[in-house]
Motif scaffolding. Sequence first.
Motif, PDB file in Angstrom:
ATOM      1  N   HIS A   1       0.843  -1.210   0.000  1.00 28.06           N
ATOM      2  CA  HIS A   1       0.000   0.000   0.000  1.00 28.06           C
ATOM      3  C   HIS A   1       0.874   1.255   0.000  1.00 28.06           C
ATOM      4  O   HIS A   1       0.620   2.213  -0.734  1.00 28.06           O
ATOM      5  CB  HIS A   1      -0.941  -0.023   1.210  1.00 28.06           C
ATOM      6  CG  HIS A   1      -1.520   1.304   1.579  1.00 28.06           C
ATOM      7  ND1 HIS A   1      -2.461   1.968   0.807  1.00 28.06           N
ATOM      8  CD2 HIS A   1      -1.272   2.126   2.645  1.00 28.06           C
ATOM      9  CE1 HIS A   1      -2.773   3.125   1.388  1.00 28.06           C
ATOM     10  NE2 HIS A   1      -2.063   3.240   2.498  1.00 28.06           N
ATOM     11  N   THR A   2       1.915   1.215   0.826  1.00 25.25           N
ATOM     12  CA  THR A   2       2.840   2.340   0.949  1.00 25.25           C
ATOM     13  C   THR A   2       3.490   2.681  -0.392  1.00 25.25           C
ATOM     14  O   THR A   2       3.557   3.850  -0.789  1.00 25.25           O
ATOM     15  CB  THR A   2       3.920   1.976   2.007  1.00 25.25           C
ATOM     16  OG1 THR A   2       3.309   2.067   3.297  1.00 25.25           O
ATOM     17  CG2 THR A   2       5.106   2.880   1.950  1.00 25.25           C
ATOM     18  N   LEU A   3       3.933   1.638  -1.101  1.00 27.76           N
ATOM     19  CA  LEU A   3       4.540   1.872  -2.425  1.00 27.76           C
ATOM     20  C   LEU A   3       3.494   2.404  -3.399  1.00 27.76           C
ATOM     21  O   LEU A   3       3.772   3.301  -4.197  1.00 27.76           O
ATOM     22  CB  LEU A   3       5.161   0.581  -2.970  1.00 27.76           C
ATOM     23  CG  LEU A   3       6.314  -0.010  -2.152  1.00 27.76           C
ATOM     24  CD1 LEU A   3       6.860  -1.252  -2.853  1.00 27.76           C
ATOM     25  CD2 LEU A   3       7.431   1.000  -1.936  1.00 27.76           C
ATOM     26  N   GLY A   4       2.269   1.876  -3.278  1.00 29.62           N
ATOM     27  CA  GLY A   4       1.177   2.366  -4.117  1.00 29.62           C
ATOM     28  C   GLY A   4       0.922   3.849  -3.888  1.00 29.62           C
ATOM     29  O   GLY A   4       0.744   4.622  -4.835  1.00 29.62           O
ATOM     30  N   VAL A   5       0.927   4.255  -2.629  1.00 27.07           N
ATOM     31  CA  VAL A   5       0.693   5.669  -2.302  1.00 27.07           C
ATOM     32  C   VAL A   5       1.859   6.521  -2.814  1.00 27.07           C
ATOM     33  O   VAL A   5       1.652   7.606  -3.376  1.00 27.07           O
ATOM     34  CB  VAL A   5       0.482   5.874  -0.784  1.00 27.07           C
ATOM     35  CG1 VAL A   5       0.398   7.358  -0.438  1.00 27.07           C
ATOM     36  CG2 VAL A   5      -0.786   5.159  -0.322  1.00 27.07           C
ATOM     37  N   MET A   6       3.070   6.011  -2.670  1.00 32.02           N
ATOM     38  CA  MET A   6       4.242   6.780  -3.116  1.00 32.02           C
ATOM     39  C   MET A   6       4.172   7.065  -4.622  1.00 32.02           C
ATOM     40  O   MET A   6       4.349   8.204  -5.055  1.00 32.02           O
ATOM     41  CB  MET A   6       5.525   6.020  -2.778  1.00 32.02           C
ATOM     42  CG  MET A   6       6.778   6.733  -3.254  1.00 32.02           C
ATOM     43  SD  MET A   6       8.302   5.905  -2.757  1.00 32.02           S
ATOM     44  CE  MET A   6       8.382   4.587  -3.953  1.00 32.02           C
ATOM     45  N   TYR A   7       3.881   6.033  -5.412  1.00 31.22           N
ATOM     46  CA  TYR A   7       3.862   6.236  -6.868  1.00 31.22           C
ATOM     47  C   TYR A   7       2.617   7.001  -7.328  1.00 31.22           C
ATOM     48  O   TYR A   7       2.672   7.779  -8.285  1.00 31.22           O
ATOM     49  CB  TYR A   7       3.985   4.887  -7.589  1.00 31.22           C
ATOM     50  CG  TYR A   7       5.388   4.326  -7.479  1.00 31.22           C
ATOM     51  CD1 TYR A   7       6.471   5.032  -8.006  1.00 31.22           C
ATOM     52  CD2 TYR A   7       5.642   3.120  -6.826  1.00 31.22           C
ATOM     53  CE1 TYR A   7       7.767   4.541  -7.895  1.00 31.22           C
ATOM     54  CE2 TYR A   7       6.935   2.623  -6.705  1.00 31.22           C
ATOM     55  CZ  TYR A   7       7.998   3.334  -7.245  1.00 31.22           C
ATOM     56  OH  TYR A   7       9.271   2.850  -7.127  1.00 31.22           O
ATOM     57  N   THR A   8       1.505   6.776  -6.642  1.00 29.77           N
ATOM     58  CA  THR A   8       0.295   7.532  -6.996  1.00 29.77           C
ATOM     59  C   THR A   8       0.483   9.011  -6.659  1.00 29.77           C
ATOM     60  O   THR A   8       0.094   9.890  -7.434  1.00 29.77           O
ATOM     61  CB  THR A   8      -0.933   6.953  -6.256  1.00 29.77           C
ATOM     62  OG1 THR A   8      -1.047   5.566  -6.586  1.00 29.77           O
ATOM     63  CG2 THR A   8      -2.211   7.658  -6.665  1.00 29.77           C
TER      64      THR A   8
ATOM     65  N   MET B   1       6.822  11.920  -3.129  1.00 30.18           N
ATOM     66  CA  MET B   1       7.261  10.530  -2.955  1.00 30.18           C
ATOM     67  C   MET B   1       7.671  10.258  -1.505  1.00 30.18           C
ATOM     68  O   MET B   1       7.340   9.212  -0.937  1.00 30.18           O
ATOM     69  CB  MET B   1       8.408  10.217  -3.922  1.00 30.18           C
ATOM     70  CG  MET B   1       7.919  10.214  -5.356  1.00 30.18           C
ATOM     71  SD  MET B   1       9.130   9.626  -6.548  1.00 30.18           S
ATOM     72  CE  MET B   1       9.006   7.849  -6.361  1.00 30.18           C
ATOM     73  N   LEU B   2       8.365  11.207  -0.906  1.00 24.32           N
ATOM     74  CA  LEU B   2       8.807  11.026   0.479  1.00 24.32           C
ATOM     75  C   LEU B   2       7.613  10.957   1.440  1.00 24.32           C
ATOM     76  O   LEU B   2       7.549  10.089   2.312  1.00 24.32           O
ATOM     77  CB  LEU B   2       9.749  12.184   0.863  1.00 24.32           C
ATOM     78  CG  LEU B   2      10.429  12.101   2.216  1.00 24.32           C
ATOM     79  CD1 LEU B   2      11.260  10.818   2.344  1.00 24.32           C
ATOM     80  CD2 LEU B   2      11.341  13.326   2.436  1.00 24.32           C
ATOM     81  N   ALA B   3       6.672  11.864   1.257  1.00 24.81           N
ATOM     82  CA  ALA B   3       5.485  11.863   2.129  1.00 24.81           C
ATOM     83  C   ALA B   3       4.654  10.594   1.908  1.00 24.81           C
ATOM     84  O   ALA B   3       4.161   9.986   2.858  1.00 24.81           O
ATOM     85  CB  ALA B   3       4.634  13.109   1.868  1.00 24.81           C
ATOM     86  N   GLY B   4       4.515  10.185   0.647  1.00 22.71           N
ATOM     87  CA  GLY B   4       3.776   8.960   0.344  1.00 22.71           C
ATOM     88  C   GLY B   4       4.435   7.745   0.973  1.00 22.71           C
ATOM     89  O   GLY B   4       3.771   6.900   1.582  1.00 22.71           O
ATOM     90  N   LEU B   5       5.740   7.695   0.868  1.00 22.93           N
ATOM     91  CA  LEU B   5       6.489   6.558   1.418  1.00 22.93           C
ATOM     92  C   LEU B   5       6.340   6.470   2.943  1.00 22.93           C
ATOM     93  O   LEU B   5       6.216   5.388   3.500  1.00 22.93           O
ATOM     94  CB  LEU B   5       7.967   6.692   1.026  1.00 22.93           C
ATOM     95  CG  LEU B   5       8.915   5.569   1.455  1.00 22.93           C
ATOM     96  CD1 LEU B   5       8.498   4.231   0.848  1.00 22.93           C
ATOM     97  CD2 LEU B   5      10.355   5.899   1.047  1.00 22.93           C
ATOM     98  N   LEU B   6       6.340   7.620   3.584  1.00 21.82           N
ATOM     99  CA  LEU B   6       6.353   7.599   5.059  1.00 21.82           C
ATOM    100  C   LEU B   6       4.981   7.760   5.714  1.00 21.82           C
ATOM    101  O   LEU B   6       4.872   7.686   6.942  1.00 21.82           O
ATOM    102  CB  LEU B   6       7.293   8.709   5.567  1.00 21.82           C
ATOM    103  CG  LEU B   6       8.784   8.340   5.526  1.00 21.82           C
ATOM    104  CD1 LEU B   6       9.632   9.587   5.750  1.00 21.82           C
ATOM    105  CD2 LEU B   6       9.134   7.272   6.561  1.00 21.82           C
ATOM    106  N   HIS B   7       3.921   7.974   4.930  1.00 17.56           N
ATOM    107  CA  HIS B   7       2.660   8.385   5.558  1.00 17.56           C
ATOM    108  C   HIS B   7       2.140   7.365   6.585  1.00 17.56           C
ATOM    109  O   HIS B   7       1.555   7.737   7.588  1.00 17.56           O
ATOM    110  CB  HIS B   7       1.582   8.687   4.496  1.00 17.56           C
ATOM    111  CG  HIS B   7       0.864   7.484   3.989  1.00 17.56           C
ATOM    112  ND1 HIS B   7       1.433   6.596   3.098  1.00 17.56           N
ATOM    113  CD2 HIS B   7      -0.363   6.986   4.261  1.00 17.56           C
ATOM    114  CE1 HIS B   7       0.576   5.622   2.848  1.00 17.56           C
ATOM    115  NE2 HIS B   7      -0.533   5.833   3.544  1.00 17.56           N
ATOM    116  N   ASP B   8       2.388   6.070   6.357  1.00  9.35           N
ATOM    117  CA  ASP B   8       1.899   5.045   7.290  1.00  9.35           C
ATOM    118  C   ASP B   8       3.034   4.403   8.096  1.00  9.35           C
ATOM    119  O   ASP B   8       2.890   3.266   8.552  1.00  9.35           O
ATOM    120  CB  ASP B   8       1.143   3.950   6.512  1.00  9.35           C
ATOM    121  CG  ASP B   8      -0.343   4.269   6.342  1.00  9.35           C
ATOM    122  OD1 ASP B   8      -0.858   5.155   7.058  1.00  9.35           O
ATOM    123  OD2 ASP B   8      -0.989   3.616   5.497  1.00  9.35           O
TER     124      ASP B   8
END
Length: 192
Positions: free
Chosen positions: A23-30, A46-53
Motif C-alpha cells: 500500500h505504501t509503495l502504491g501511495v508513493m507512486y500515486t 514521494m517522500l510523504a507517500g512513502l512515510l505516511h503510514d
Amino acid sequence: MKQNLTDIKKALKKELDKERFEHTLGVMYTAAALAMAHGANLDQAMLAGLLHDCAKCIPTEEKFALCKKHQITLTEMEQKNPSLIHAKLGAFLAKKKYGVRDEAVLHAILVHTTGEPGMGLLDKIIYLADYMEPNRDKASDLDEVRPLCFKDLDEALRMVLRDTLTYLKENDKEIDPLSVETYEYYKKLKEA
Ligand SMILES: [Fe+2]
Ligand SMILES: [Fe+2]
C-alpha cells in the motif's frame, strides 16, 4: 533524494506488514503521478507517500507508550480510536527516526487520516493517493474518484470526504469532527 528513498524503503519493509508495505509503495507512486499532474514537487510527494503510514504497524500499546514518552498529546478521539494515532506518531517518527526536516512533508503525514480545512497541495495529494492508490478496491466511488484526482483536487476531496463520512455513518463507526469540518470546508468551496 533517490538514495534517501531507497534507504527509507528498506527500513519500512521491516517495520510494516506485507500488505501495508505494498500500500505504501502504491501511495508513493500515486502521489508522484498526482504531483506531475498538478505541478507539485515530486521529491516531497514521494517522500510523504512513502512515510505516511510509517507508524501504522506499531502495536497499540506501544503507540500509546511512544506518545507518552515523547509528550505527544492525543485527542479524545485518538484515545478512543487508537488506529488514528498513526498519523500524529508517523509525523513524529518521520522527523526523529527517518530524518525528515521538510515541514510540508511532515504536515502531509500529520493530516492524512482526517484531512483538515484549507489543506496545502501536498496534503491533498497524499490524502487522495492514500484513498485511491491501485491496491485499494473497497470504496464504491473509485472509478469516478481516480480520474477526478488528476483534474480537480478540491472536487475529488469533496467527493471522497462525503463518501467516507457516509460509509462511517452507515457502518456505525465513530466520526472524527475534523473530517466533518474538512468536508464542510470543501463543500462550501465548491458552492462558492
Ligand atoms: Fe494511514
Ligand atoms: Fe495509508
